[in-house]
Structure formats: C-alpha cells, structure tokens
Write an enzyme that holds these catalytic residues in place. Structure first.
Site, PDB file in Angstrom:
ATOM      1  N   ARG A 128       0.768  -1.124  -0.021  1.00  0.00           N
ATOM      2  CA  ARG A 128       0.055   0.174   0.362  1.00  0.00           C
ATOM      3  C   ARG A 128       0.879   1.428  -0.156  1.00  0.00           C
ATOM      4  O   ARG A 128       1.932   1.018   0.929  1.00  0.00           O
ATOM      5  CB  ARG A 128      -0.785   0.162   1.031  1.00  0.00           C
ATOM      6  CG  ARG A 128      -1.899  -1.169   1.211  1.00  0.00           C
ATOM      7  CD  ARG A 128      -3.301  -0.729   2.497  1.00  0.00           C
ATOM      8  NE  ARG A 128      -3.660  -2.287   2.348  1.00  0.00           N
ATOM      9  CZ  ARG A 128      -4.297  -2.866   3.574  1.00  0.00           C
ATOM     10  NH1 ARG A 128      -4.375  -2.231   4.530  1.00  0.00           N
ATOM     11  NH2 ARG A 128      -5.093  -3.841   3.819  1.00  0.00           N
ATOM     12  N   ARG A 176       2.450   1.319   9.955  1.00  0.00           N
ATOM     13  CA  ARG A 176       1.899   1.685   8.858  1.00  0.00           C
ATOM     14  C   ARG A 176       3.041   1.096   8.124  1.00  0.00           C
ATOM     15  O   ARG A 176       3.217   2.511   8.079  1.00  0.00           O
ATOM     16  CB  ARG A 176       1.141   3.295   8.980  1.00  0.00           C
ATOM     17  CG  ARG A 176       0.487   3.119   7.664  1.00  0.00           C
ATOM     18  CD  ARG A 176      -0.940   4.345   8.028  1.00  0.00           C
ATOM     19  NE  ARG A 176      -0.886   5.040   9.186  1.00  0.00           N
ATOM     20  CZ  ARG A 176      -2.112   4.098   9.276  1.00  0.00           C
ATOM     21  NH1 ARG A 176      -3.072   3.771   8.208  1.00  0.00           N
ATOM     22  NH2 ARG A 176      -2.645   4.545  10.877  1.00  0.00           N
ATOM     23  N   GLU A 181      -6.147  -1.370  15.684  1.00  0.00           N
ATOM     24  CA  GLU A 181      -6.847  -2.730  14.939  1.00  0.00           C
ATOM     25  C   GLU A 181      -5.655  -3.070  14.049  1.00  0.00           C
ATOM     26  O   GLU A 181      -4.773  -2.936  13.864  1.00  0.00           O
ATOM     27  CB  GLU A 181      -7.101  -1.368  13.670  1.00  0.00           C
ATOM     28  CG  GLU A 181      -8.125  -2.433  12.557  1.00  0.00           C
ATOM     29  CD  GLU A 181      -7.760  -1.882  10.722  1.00  0.00           C
ATOM     30  OE1 GLU A 181      -7.780  -2.645  10.205  1.00  0.00           O
ATOM     31  OE2 GLU A 181      -7.901  -0.990  10.844  1.00  0.00           O
ATOM     32  N   SER A 229      -9.428  -6.478  10.283  1.00  0.00           N
ATOM     33  CA  SER A 229     -10.938  -5.914  10.009  1.00  0.00           C
ATOM     34  C   SER A 229     -12.163  -7.213   8.872  1.00  0.00           C
ATOM     35  O   SER A 229     -11.416  -7.612   8.527  1.00  0.00           O
ATOM     36  CB  SER A 229     -11.306  -4.929   9.350  1.00  0.00           C
ATOM     37  OG  SER A 229     -10.989  -3.497   9.915  1.00  0.00           O
ATOM     38  N   ARG A 287       1.178  -6.731  12.685  1.00  0.00           N
ATOM     39  CA  ARG A 287       1.195  -5.869  13.886  1.00  0.00           C
ATOM     40  C   ARG A 287       0.296  -6.840  15.047  1.00  0.00           C
ATOM     41  O   ARG A 287       0.908  -7.108  16.344  1.00  0.00           O
ATOM     42  CB  ARG A 287      -0.541  -5.652  13.317  1.00  0.00           C
ATOM     43  CG  ARG A 287      -0.440  -4.353  12.518  1.00  0.00           C
ATOM     44  CD  ARG A 287      -1.641  -3.176  12.683  1.00  0.00           C
ATOM     45  NE  ARG A 287      -1.984  -2.119  11.677  1.00  0.00           N
ATOM     46  CZ  ARG A 287      -2.505  -1.254  11.721  1.00  0.00           C
ATOM     47  NH1 ARG A 287      -3.246  -0.428  12.650  1.00  0.00           N
ATOM     48  NH2 ARG A 287      -2.042   0.151  11.004  1.00  0.00           N
TER      49      ARG A 287
END
Length: 429
Positions: free
Chosen positions: A261, A276, A348, A351, A394
């Site tokens: 990303r 990130r 987070e 999801s 994570r």
C-alpha cells in the site's frame, strides 16, 4: 456496484443509505441516467424493427415492379442505418455514464450499523482479557532495535521510508505467526489455503472495488499490473465471471501474502516503527456465500479472527464501525483492536466485513440455487465477506510489546514455541 433496478424501486431507501454514508441524495440523477439509457435502447430497437420491416417491403415492391416505392424504401433503410449508428453511440455513452456514476458510490449500511461521521462514533462490542502489567513498557521499535533484530535505517537505504528489515528471531517470529494463523484457519476453522499471485490486472482490483476510488493507495507496475493491497483481491476474484453450485457454498478461503500500500492518505501518521508500512504480511480470510448465509458467516469469521488473539493471549476489543468509518465495499464491519502496552492504546489488527452482493455485481460472480422439484433456479449473485485473520506485522508488534521483559527480552508465547524450534525467550546475543 448498486443495482439500478433496485434504486428505481426503492429511491427513498437508497438516498437514506447514502445519507448515512455522508452522501447527497442521488436516486433522481441515477434514474435520469437510466432513463437516457433506456431511451437510447428504445430508439435502437425501433430503428431495427423498422429496418427489418422496410427490407421486407423492398422485396414486395420489387416483386410488384414498383421501382419508385422500392427506391424510397431503400433510402429509408439507409437513413435508418445512420440513425442506428447514432443510437448505438448514444446507448454506449448512456451505459458508460450510468456505470461511472454507480461505481464511485459506496455500499449501503445495514440497518443495525451505528450512525456517525468517523471513528468517534464506533461502538464497542466486547473485550477479551485484560492489559498485562508491563513496567516501563517500551514500543516495539525500541525493543527491536535494542535487540539488534529490527533495522529501519538499512531498510531506508534499500527502499526508503515505511519499510523494515527483520532479522534472526524476530524474522522467525513473523514467519511463525503466519504459519500459526494459517494452520489454525485451515486445520480448525475449515478454510482452504490458497497461494495466489500478488500482481493482478485492473479487472481484479475493480471487482473488489479498490478501483477506481483507491488507485492512489496502490502501487502499479510499468506493465499495468497492480500490487495487491490485500489478498481479498485475489481470493474474492477466484469466482469472478463464474457460476458456482449452491451446494459448494460457503467457500472459505485463506492466504498469507505480502501486501502493498502506498499509504497516500496517511502522511505524517505512524511514521515510526512498522505499524503502517508499504509492504507487510497478512493472513486474509474470504468467504463466498449464498445471501441467507452471509450474516451468520460474518459472525463466524469474526470468531475465527478472534481465536488467533485468544490463543496468543493478547488483550483486545471488538468494535462495530459506524457508517462514516466503514470501508467502501462494506455494509457492516467489525474491527478487532489489540492492546499495545508500549503505545498504551488499542490499535486495529483485523477488519471483518460483509459486502452483500456489492462486489459480486462488479465481478459478475453468481451461484445456481439448488433444484426444487427437479427445476433448476436461475443464477443469483453471491455474497462476499473478507477479514484479516490477522495482520501478521501488527500481531508481531502486539506480541513484542505484551511479552516484553524487564531486561529487554521478549518471551515467546507458548502457542508459537513449536514454530520457533522450542525457543522460549528472544534475547540480545
């Protein structure tokens, strides 16, 4: 992608759903575009019918030696051909205009999704465990650098910012986490493991709705292929343009892949550490279901992702995202947020979203219902679901911060020790 026929039948409900997403009402504009499309189709059909009739009349006129009428009809047919060409152009433009208007609109939320503009309106669902008491808790990058097994400077030399080089036991722990998750999901939860490509064509990322809205958040090669931001893209597209039998549903698929990303919208956020990054490892869960299965499958998927954290004995909470914080394709989303002692915050880690037939319409992914009284049903759109099961990087951060020791070492959770050759403690050499 939304169904224009449903919008025509339910304009008020559609506009209410858009309003919950913070969008202006659009049903009237979309119906007008559809009317233009229908008008172009009607003109084309009328021209075709008249051309066919006139062609027959030409033969009759020629048989009757009425050359004047035959010539007049030939001129009419020639004019009809020109009108048909214009109508075909108008139809293509109307179709393109309608598609362009629909493809940038998000999915509509389910009725039980909480209303709100952003994450501040998310609703906590439940928690697991309690925060570990860690004296003078440090963040993962402090721990990793002190161990000499997490190097951001070398990564920056190689690739720039938002990359990391993991070494020795931390590199092995990341691999162990991925293997543990895949084994859990395949052996216990019944998912089928897939090893998909990480380079895909535009049709694939369009099918799962990353295009056109998220083009700037992805990387693209000079050859026009996209680096997948999540294995949701490849796993969901396995049924694109297909009609599967209802008997094989639900299809449950999992993959552990590198994801990419650009983080275009995250400038200045989480710049330290590996929270990130441009490249990260993630285990993805995807389910393809019949419509009546999807709500139950959503709860099941959440439980599968939670089980990863339970077995690692990590403190976490589950929140239901509000309408303003959900992803583009989702109609309902649960986020799992893991507790990071170093940050003293929940972050987070997964999801889990149900998308209804929103993605299936873009991919033309359907199933054939079971035959009733020997009569087969017509193909229907499947429902698609996706979730992180979980983000491996994570999870590594959470394990490091949760299991950190006073001396700077990191205890290896019992469930990971078999994947790490029995190692119980990561310490500086």
């Amino acid at each position: 992608m939304h169904d224009i026929r449903w919008i025509r039948d339910n304009p008020q409900a559609f506009d209410q759903g858009l309003a919950a997403r913070g969008r202006e009402p659009l049903s009237s504009a979309l119906i007008a575009l559809d009317d233009a499309r229908k008008a172009a189709v009607g003109t084309l059909q009328a021209c075709q019918e008249r051309r066919n009739a006139a062609s027959k009349e030409i033969g009759q006129a020629m048989g009757a030696k009425d050359m004047a009428r035959a010539d007049s009809l030939k001129a009419e047919v020639a004019a009809l051909k020109d009108r048909m060409a214009e109508a075909e152009i108008a139809e293509k433009k109307a179709n393109a205009d309608l598609t362009a208007a629909l493809e940038v609109l998000p999915n509509l939320p389910l009725a039980e999704v909480p209303l709100g503009p952003d994450e501040s309106a998310n609703v906590e669902h439940h928690r697991f465990g309690a925060p570990r008491q860690v004296t003078n808790a440090r963040e993962h990058f402090e721990l990793g650098e002190a161990l000499g097994q997490m190097d951001f400077e070398v990564a920056a030399k190689l690739s720039g910012s938002r990359f990391v080089v993991l070494k020795k036991h931390l590199a092995r722990m990341e691999r162990a986490l991925s293997q543990f998750m895949l084994d859990l999901h395949t052996d216990t939860h019944g998912y089928t493991e897939v090893n998909p490509p990480v380079l895909v064509k535009s049709d694939a990322v369009y099918g799962t709705s990353q295009l056109p809205k998220a083009a700037e958040d992805m990387f693209r090669t000079e050859q026009g292929l996209w680096l997948t931001p999540t294995a949701e893209v490849t796993l969901t597209n396995l049924v694109a343009q297909e009609i599967v039998a209802e008997e094989v549903l639900p299809l449950r698929l999992t993959a552990g892949t590198q994801c990419f990303r650009s983080e275009a919208g995250a400038a200045g956020r989480d710049t330290r550490g590996m929270l990130r990054q441009h490249q990260f490892l993630k285990v993805e869960l995807v389910s393809i279901t019949a419509p009546e299965q999807s709500n139950d499958e959503h709860e099941r998927m959440l439980a599968c992702a939670e089980e990863v954290l339970k077995r690692l004995d990590l403190h976490y909470r589950v929140v239901t995202l509000c309408t303003g914080d959900m992803g583009f394709s989702a109609r309902k989303t649960y986020d799992i947020e893991v507790w990071l002692p170093g940050q003293k915050a929940f972050r987070e880690i997964s999801s889990c979203s149900t998308c209804g037939d929103f993605q299936a319409r873009r991919m033309n992914a359907r199933y054939r219902p079971k035959a009733v009284d020997g009569k087969a049903g017509s193909p229907q759109f499947v429902h698609t679901l996706n979730g992180s099961g979980t983000a491996v990087g994570r999870a590594l951060i959470a394990v490091m911060e949760t299991y950190q020791q006073d001396g700077g070492g990191i205890a290896v959770p019992a469930v990971l020790q078999p994947y790490m050759g029995g190692l119980q403690m990561i310490e500086k050499a």
